[in-house]
Scaffold this active site. Structure first.
Site, PDB file in Angstrom:
ATOM      1  N   ARG A  79      17.103   6.481   2.400  1.00 27.21           N
ATOM      2  CA  ARG A  79      17.910   5.801   3.212  1.00 27.21           C
ATOM      3  C   ARG A  79      17.149   4.732   3.097  1.00 27.21           C
ATOM      4  O   ARG A  79      16.195   4.003   3.487  1.00 27.21           O
ATOM      5  CB  ARG A  79      17.003   6.710   4.635  1.00 27.21           C
ATOM      6  CG  ARG A  79      17.644   5.001   5.880  1.00 27.21           C
ATOM      7  CD  ARG A  79      16.918   6.202   7.508  1.00 27.21           C
ATOM      8  NE  ARG A  79      17.806   4.973   8.130  1.00 27.21           N
ATOM      9  CZ  ARG A  79      17.107   4.406   9.141  1.00 27.21           C
ATOM     10  NH1 ARG A  79      15.792   4.416   9.094  1.00 27.21           N
ATOM     11  NH2 ARG A  79      17.406   3.242   9.864  1.00 27.21           N
ATOM     12  N   HIS A 123      20.478  -2.800  10.249  1.00 26.15           N
ATOM     13  CA  HIS A 123      18.951  -2.636  10.501  1.00 26.15           C
ATOM     14  C   HIS A 123      18.721  -3.184  10.849  1.00 26.15           C
ATOM     15  O   HIS A 123      17.690  -4.576  10.123  1.00 26.15           O
ATOM     16  CB  HIS A 123      18.275  -1.730   9.188  1.00 26.15           C
ATOM     17  CG  HIS A 123      17.001  -1.617   9.703  1.00 26.15           C
ATOM     18  ND1 HIS A 123      16.743  -0.238   9.305  1.00 26.15           N
ATOM     19  CD2 HIS A 123      15.737  -2.110  10.575  1.00 26.15           C
ATOM     20  CE1 HIS A 123      15.229   0.248  10.251  1.00 26.15           C
ATOM     21  NE2 HIS A 123      14.863  -0.967  10.596  1.00 26.15           N
ATOM     22  N   GLU A 168      18.004   2.441  15.317  1.00 17.74           N
ATOM     23  CA  GLU A 168      17.304   1.381  16.523  1.00 17.74           C
ATOM     24  C   GLU A 168      17.775   0.496  17.520  1.00 17.74           C
ATOM     25  O   GLU A 168      17.306  -0.685  17.535  1.00 17.74           O
ATOM     26  CB  GLU A 168      15.847   1.243  16.141  1.00 17.74           C
ATOM     27  CG  GLU A 168      15.365   2.035  15.666  1.00 17.74           C
ATOM     28  CD  GLU A 168      13.628   1.758  15.078  1.00 17.74           C
ATOM     29  OE1 GLU A 168      13.150   0.835  15.612  1.00 17.74           O
ATOM     30  OE2 GLU A 168      12.970   2.927  14.840  1.00 17.74           O
ATOM     31  N   ASN A 296      13.407   8.319  15.525  1.00 16.63           N
ATOM     32  CA  ASN A 296      12.514   7.658  14.206  1.00 16.63           C
ATOM     33  C   ASN A 296      11.271   7.810  15.467  1.00 16.63           C
ATOM     34  O   ASN A 296      11.384   7.707  16.833  1.00 16.63           O
ATOM     35  CB  ASN A 296      12.907   6.150  14.115  1.00 16.63           C
ATOM     36  CG  ASN A 296      13.971   5.911  13.144  1.00 16.63           C
ATOM     37  OD1 ASN A 296      14.299   6.742  12.158  1.00 16.63           O
ATOM     38  ND2 ASN A 296      14.195   4.626  13.293  1.00 16.63           N
ATOM     39  N   TYR A 298       7.101   6.919  16.134  1.00 16.73           N
ATOM     40  CA  TYR A 298       6.192   7.086  15.212  1.00 16.73           C
ATOM     41  C   TYR A 298       4.782   7.154  15.940  1.00 16.73           C
ATOM     42  O   TYR A 298       3.888   7.578  16.167  1.00 16.73           O
ATOM     43  CB  TYR A 298       5.564   5.094  15.276  1.00 16.73           C
ATOM     44  CG  TYR A 298       6.582   4.985  14.531  1.00 16.73           C
ATOM     45  CD1 TYR A 298       6.396   4.563  13.076  1.00 16.73           C
ATOM     46  CD2 TYR A 298       7.848   4.733  14.504  1.00 16.73           C
ATOM     47  CE1 TYR A 298       7.197   4.880  12.223  1.00 16.73           C
ATOM     48  CE2 TYR A 298       8.779   3.994  13.520  1.00 16.73           C
ATOM     49  CZ  TYR A 298       8.047   4.028  12.640  1.00 16.73           C
ATOM     50  OH  TYR A 298       9.223   3.903  11.109  1.00 16.73           O
ATOM     51  N   GLU A 367      12.833   8.329  10.538  1.00 22.09           N
ATOM     52  CA  GLU A 367      11.578   7.365  10.297  1.00 22.09           C
ATOM     53  C   GLU A 367      10.430   8.196  10.808  1.00 22.09           C
ATOM     54  O   GLU A 367      10.598   8.156  12.665  1.00 22.09           O
ATOM     55  CB  GLU A 367      11.320   5.982  10.341  1.00 22.09           C
ATOM     56  CG  GLU A 367      12.477   5.433  10.165  1.00 22.09           C
ATOM     57  CD  GLU A 367      12.270   3.780  10.627  1.00 22.09           C
ATOM     58  OE1 GLU A 367      11.823   3.306  11.118  1.00 22.09           O
ATOM     59  OE2 GLU A 367      13.597   2.953  10.381  1.00 22.09           O
TER      60      GLU A 367
HETATM   61  C1  FCB Z   1      10.524   0.625  12.802  1.00 25.51           C
HETATM   62  C2  FCB Z   1      11.942   0.207  12.199  1.00 25.51           C
HETATM   63  C3  FCB Z   1      11.202  -0.011  10.889  1.00 25.51           C
HETATM   64  C4  FCB Z   1       9.720   0.044  10.461  1.00 25.51           C
HETATM   65  C5  FCB Z   1       8.895   0.703  11.437  1.00 25.51           C
HETATM   66  C6  FCB Z   1       7.648   0.487  11.399  1.00 25.51           C
HETATM   67  O1  FCB Z   1      11.184   0.857  14.472  1.00 25.51           O
HETATM   68  O2  FCB Z   1      13.395   1.017  11.691  1.00 25.51           O
HETATM   69  O3  FCB Z   1      12.934  -0.988  10.641  1.00 25.51           O
HETATM   70  O4  FCB Z   1       9.815  -1.789  11.089  1.00 25.51           O
HETATM   71  O5  FCB Z   1       9.376   0.654  12.983  1.00 25.51           O
END
Ligand code: FCB
Length: 468
Positions: A79, A123, A168, A296, A298, A367
Site C-alpha cells: 500500500r 495521504h 485518515e 488503521n 494503533y 495500518e
Molecule cells: C497514521 C498515518 C501514517 C503514520 C502512522 C504512524 O496516522 O496514516 O502516515 O504516520 O500514523
C-alpha cells in the site's frame, strides 16, 4: 482475552504500507509542485528538529531496491500513496506525465515481483495551490480531487485493482484545520468540520469517477477509527464516549455507509456551524457503495467528561470541535515510542463494532505497527523485540477475529521502512527496515525476518522473543 488461534485464512492478504511524502523525497524533481507538507515542514517550529520530507528515504530514486526488499519480505500487497502534486503540480489541469510515469514504473516493478499494488490517492500531501484556494474547508477541493482520481486511475487502472480514496480524513480535518498540529496548521473548528464534509464528498466523487471508468475496480477508504472506553459508567463519561465517537468516527462512517450525518454531532457542534456546507445530494454521493473498508489502528483511548462543570464546550479550535473539554486518560499500560498505550484487544472491539453496525463489508487493517528507538548494533543487526511483540499481540487478535467470522481479509504493517513521521520528523521509527538517513542504507530489522516467517507460514508460528 487473546486466544491461541494463530493461523490465518488461506487467502489472507499480507501487506505493508508507506505514504508518498514520508518516503519519496525528490520534492522538486520532474515537475512536482509544492504540497502543504513542504510548506509546513519548512516553517520554523512546526516539526521536531525542523525535519522536512525533502529527502526522506529517497525512495524516488530507490524504487528497485525498495521493491526488492518487499519481495524478500514476501509481501503479497504493498500500500503506497500517489502524491497529488507530482501528478497535478498545482492541483488542477493536465497531468504531469513524469509524475505518472514514476508511479507506473513502481506498479510495474511490484507486479513483476508478484506484489499487488494498493494505491491510496490522498495521504495528506495536498498541492499548496489548492490550500491557497481555501484548502479542504473549500468545496472546490473535493471537485478537484475527483479529477485527480480520474487522471491517476486512467494512468494506472489497467494494472492497479485496489484503490483507497483517502487516508485518515480525521487527521486531515482535525489536525490540519482544528488543532494545527499537521499541515496546513490552521486552527478553526468550523473549518475543520467543513473539511470533514468536503473530504467525505471528495471520497464519494472519486468513487464515482473510478467506477465510471472501471466497474471492476475494488474501491475503499481508510479511516483511523477511535476505539473508545469510558473512564467510568457515569453519565458524563458515557457522553464523552458518544461525543468522541461521533466527531471522530461517525462523522465519517455514517455518511459513507448510511448516507446520514449524525444528528447528535450536529447538535454538539451547533455553536460552531450550521453545517450549511452539506448541500442537497451530497450525502447520497458520499454513500456510494464500497468494496472494502480500511482501518488503521494503533491504540485505544479512555475518555471522561470535563473536569469542571462548565460543560463540554471550550474554544473554537482544537482536535474535537464542540467537545474540547473531553478528557483523555492513560492507564499505565506499556507504551511505544509515540507514548501510545499498547492495547491489542481494542482492535477486536473496534472491528467487531464496525462489522456489526456498518457491515457487511470486507475489512482490511491498512495500518498497524509501533515506533521504537531502533539502532543498528555493533553486529550490524537491528534487534527490535518490542515491535515483534506488538505485531504478535495484534495479529493474534486478527487470527481470532477471522476465525470468529469478522470479515477481516488482510493486514498491512506500518511501515515497510522508517520514514518521516510528520510533525515528529525522523525521530520516530516505525519500519520493518531501518533507514540510516545520512547514508540511505537500509537494514532489515529482526521484525522483518519475523514478519517474513508469518507471511510464509500464514500463521504466527515463531513465538516472539521479547528479550526479557
Ligand atoms: C497514521 C498515518 C501514517 C503514520 C502512522 C504512524 O496516522 O496514516 O502516515 O504516520 O500514523
Amino acid at each position: 482475552m487473546t486466544s491461541d488461534n494463530r493461523t490465518f485464512p488461506a487467502d489472507f492478504l499480507w501487506g505493508a504500507a508507506t505514504a508518498s511524502y514520508q518516503i519519496e523525497g525528490a520534492v522538486a524533481e520532474d515537475g512536482r509542485g509544492p504540497s502543504i507538507w513542504d510548506t509546513f515542514s519548512h516553517t520554523p517550529g512546526r516539526t521536531v528538529n525542523g525535519d522536512t520530507g525533502d529527502v526522506a528515504d529517497d525512495h524516488y530514486h530507490r524504487v528497485a531496491e525498495d521493491v526488492a526488499l518487499m519481495a524478500k519480505l514476501g509481501l503479497k500487497a504493498y500500500r503506497f500513496s500517489t502524491a497529488w502534486p507530482r501528478i497535478q503540480p498545482d492541483g488542477r489541469g493536465p497531468a504531469n506525465q513524469a509524475g505518472l510515469d514514476f508511479y507506473s514504473r513502481l506498479v510495474d516493478e511490484l507486479l513483476a515481483n508478484g506484489i499487488q499494488p494498493w494505491v491510496t490517492l490522498y495521504h495528506w500531501d495536498l498541492p499548496q495551490a489548492l490550500e491557497d484556494l481555501g484548502g479542504w474547508p473549500s468545496r472546490e477541493v473535493a471537485e478537484r480531487f475527483a479529477e485527480y482520481a480520474e487522471i491517476t486511475h486512467a494512468a494506472l487502472g489497467d494494472r492497479v485493482r485496489h484503490w483507497i480514496t483517502l487516508n485518515e480524513p480525521w487527521c486531515t480535518a482535525y489536525l490540519g484545520y482544528g488543532n494545527g498540529h499537521h499541515a496546513p496548521g490552521r486552527t478553526n473548528g468550523a473549518d475543520a468540520l467543513a473539511a470533514v464534509h468536503h473530504l467525505n464528498l471528495a471520497h464519494g466523487l472519486a468513487v464515482r469517477a473510478i467506477r465510471a471508468a472501471d466497474p471492476g475496480a475494488q474501491v475503499g477508504v481508510t479511516l483511523n477509527l477511535h476505539s473508545l472506553l469510558a473512564k467510568t459508567d457515569s453519565a458524563a463519561d458515557q457522553d464523552a464516549v458518544r461525543r468522541i465517537d461521533g466527531i471522530g468516527n461517525r462523522v465519517f462512517l455514517d455518511p459513507i455507509f448510511k448516507g446520514e450525518f449524525p444528528a447528535d454531532v450536529a447538535r454538539d457542534v451547533a455553536g460552531l456551524t450550521d453545517l450549511s456546507f452539506i448541500q442537497d445530494g451530497d450525502l447520497a454521493t458520499i454513500a456510494a457503495p464500497l468494496d472494502f473498508l480500511g482501518v488503521n489502528y494503533y491504540s485505544r483511548s479512555v475518555v471522561s467528561g470535563p473536569e469542571d462543570d462548565e460543560g463540554f464546550h471550550d474554544s473554537h479550535s482544537g482536535a474535537w470541535p464542540g467537545s474540547d473539554k473531553v478528557q483523555f486518560h492513560t492507564r499505565g499500560l506499556p507504551v511505544t515510542q509515540m507514548g501510545w498505550e499498547i492495547d491489542a484487544p481494542g482492535l477486536t472491539a473496534l472491528l467487531e463494532r464496525v462489522h456489526a453496525e456498518y457491515g457487511p463489508i470486507p475489512l482490511y487493517i491498512t495500518e498497524n505497527g509501533a515506533a521504537y528507538a531502533d539502532e543498528v548494533g555493533a553486529d550490524g543487526q537491528v534487534a527490535d523485540p518490542d515491535r515483534i511483540a506488538y505485531y504478535d499481540l495484534h495479529l493474534r487478535e486478527c487470527a481470532q477475529m477471522a476465525a470468529d467470522g469478522v470479515p477481516l481479509r488482510g493486514y498491512f504493517a506500518w511501515s515497510l521502512m522508517d520514514n518521516f513521521e510528520w510533525a515528529w520528523g525522523y525521530e520516530k521509527r516505525f519500519g520493518l527496515v531501518h533507514v540510516d538517513y545520512a547514508t540511505q542504507v537500509r537494514t532489515p530489522k529482526a521484525s522483518f525476518s519475523w514478519y517474513a516467517d508469518v507471511i510464509r507460514n500464514n500463521a504466527l508460528i515463531t513465538a516472539p522473543d521479547t528479550g526479557k
